[in-house]
Write an enzyme that holds these catalytic residues in place. Sequence first.
Site, short mmCIF file in Angstrom:
data_model
loop_
_atom_site.label_atom_id
_atom_site.label_comp_id
_atom_site.label_asym_id
_atom_site.label_seq_id
_atom_site.Cartn_x
_atom_site.Cartn_y
_atom_site.Cartn_z
N LEU A 47 0.82 -1.17 -0.17
CA LEU A 47 -0.07 0.07 -0.08
C LEU A 47 0.87 1.29 0.02
CD1 LEU A 47 -2.53 -0.86 2.86
CD2 LEU A 47 -3.05 -1.16 0.25
N ASP A 48 0.43 2.21 -0.75
CA ASP A 48 1.35 3.60 -0.74
C ASP A 48 1.17 3.97 0.85
OD1 ASP A 48 1.52 3.20 -3.48
OD2 ASP A 48 -0.27 4.74 -3.79
N ARG A 49 2.22 4.76 0.80
CA ARG A 49 2.47 5.48 2.34
C ARG A 49 1.30 6.00 2.80
NH1 ARG A 49 7.52 9.44 3.76
NH2 ARG A 49 7.08 9.54 5.91
N ARG A 103 -4.98 5.46 -7.92
CA ARG A 103 -4.80 6.96 -7.81
C ARG A 103 -4.67 7.35 -9.44
NH1 ARG A 103 0.40 7.53 -4.10
NH2 ARG A 103 -0.21 9.76 -4.46
#
Length: 323
Positions: free
Chosen positions: A137-139, A238
């Site tokens: 998962l992205d930060r 995104r």
Amino acid sequence: MQRVNLEVPNERAGERLDRLLSDMCPEFSRSRIQKLIAGGMIDLNGSSVRASQRVSEGDKIHISVPEPEPTSLDPEEIPLDIFYEDEHLLVINKPPGMIVHPAGPIRNGTLVNAVLAHCKHLSGINGVIRPGIVHRLDRDTSGLLMVAKDDVTHRGLAEQLASRTVRRRYLGLVWGRVKEEFGRIEGLLGRHPKDRTKMAVVRNGGRRSATKYEIAQTADFLTLLDIFLETGRTHQIRVHMNYIGHPIFADEVYGGGAQKIKGIAPQFREKASGLLRSAGRQMLHAADLGFLHPASGEAMQFRAPPPADVQGVISDLGMTSGD
């Protein structure tokens, strides 16, 4: 040093050595087997071999497996929100702001550092004692992810991701009022042609990507979506939402920041500005995770309600998350 001795059965004659061993020794990934061969740790009838060598019935294979190397990463006592754990895997609800694994100069404060401190007994994944990060998962994306404790579990989960049988639902708040109740976005995802730190939908050279979405609720200038991954490329959701003109709210990298305010009705601009300040990160949360347990075959289903920052923005808009 662990030693494994095998004999090639008649029905497997003619196969590549590395492919045969990846089937006969499921505790080792194919890349791990290839590294053992390259390191001279596997011989065929007493002689050195190549990974591509074809085997014959009755061939004797001898494998010498070195003890797993300790990781160079430091365990850190960082609190974890663990939804499930057994001897094979964990399901963790990652908070926003936490990086999943060390990269570049960042060596501490990651989810991997925290898991190393939490798990006292980890098998050697690809020859190194560490947790297996199956997906990321992205930060600044919160929510559920799987972590493997051994090679067999890692391979089993990775195969389910590759065959698209893992259920991953995200809760995403996007700019604008999405018109279609259901939608699907597909395209090649690759490096942005002008900014190599970003991803983009490209015409050539990218990897196939696909995302589905459903409208959960709408507000004056935002839409709450249930988003489902078919593939799992870097920054996929995104990029895809920005591509169709509905970027994730508060996503400064992919078009969802303050630049969108001038495009909404004047009466909503002050409220939008205030919500952006309170959000502080992209409003994207991995809410549902479903898969088959690699060891037991049991269907595993998990749901994590959105954290306070996401829930706060949703509530301020007069909506509910439904989670």
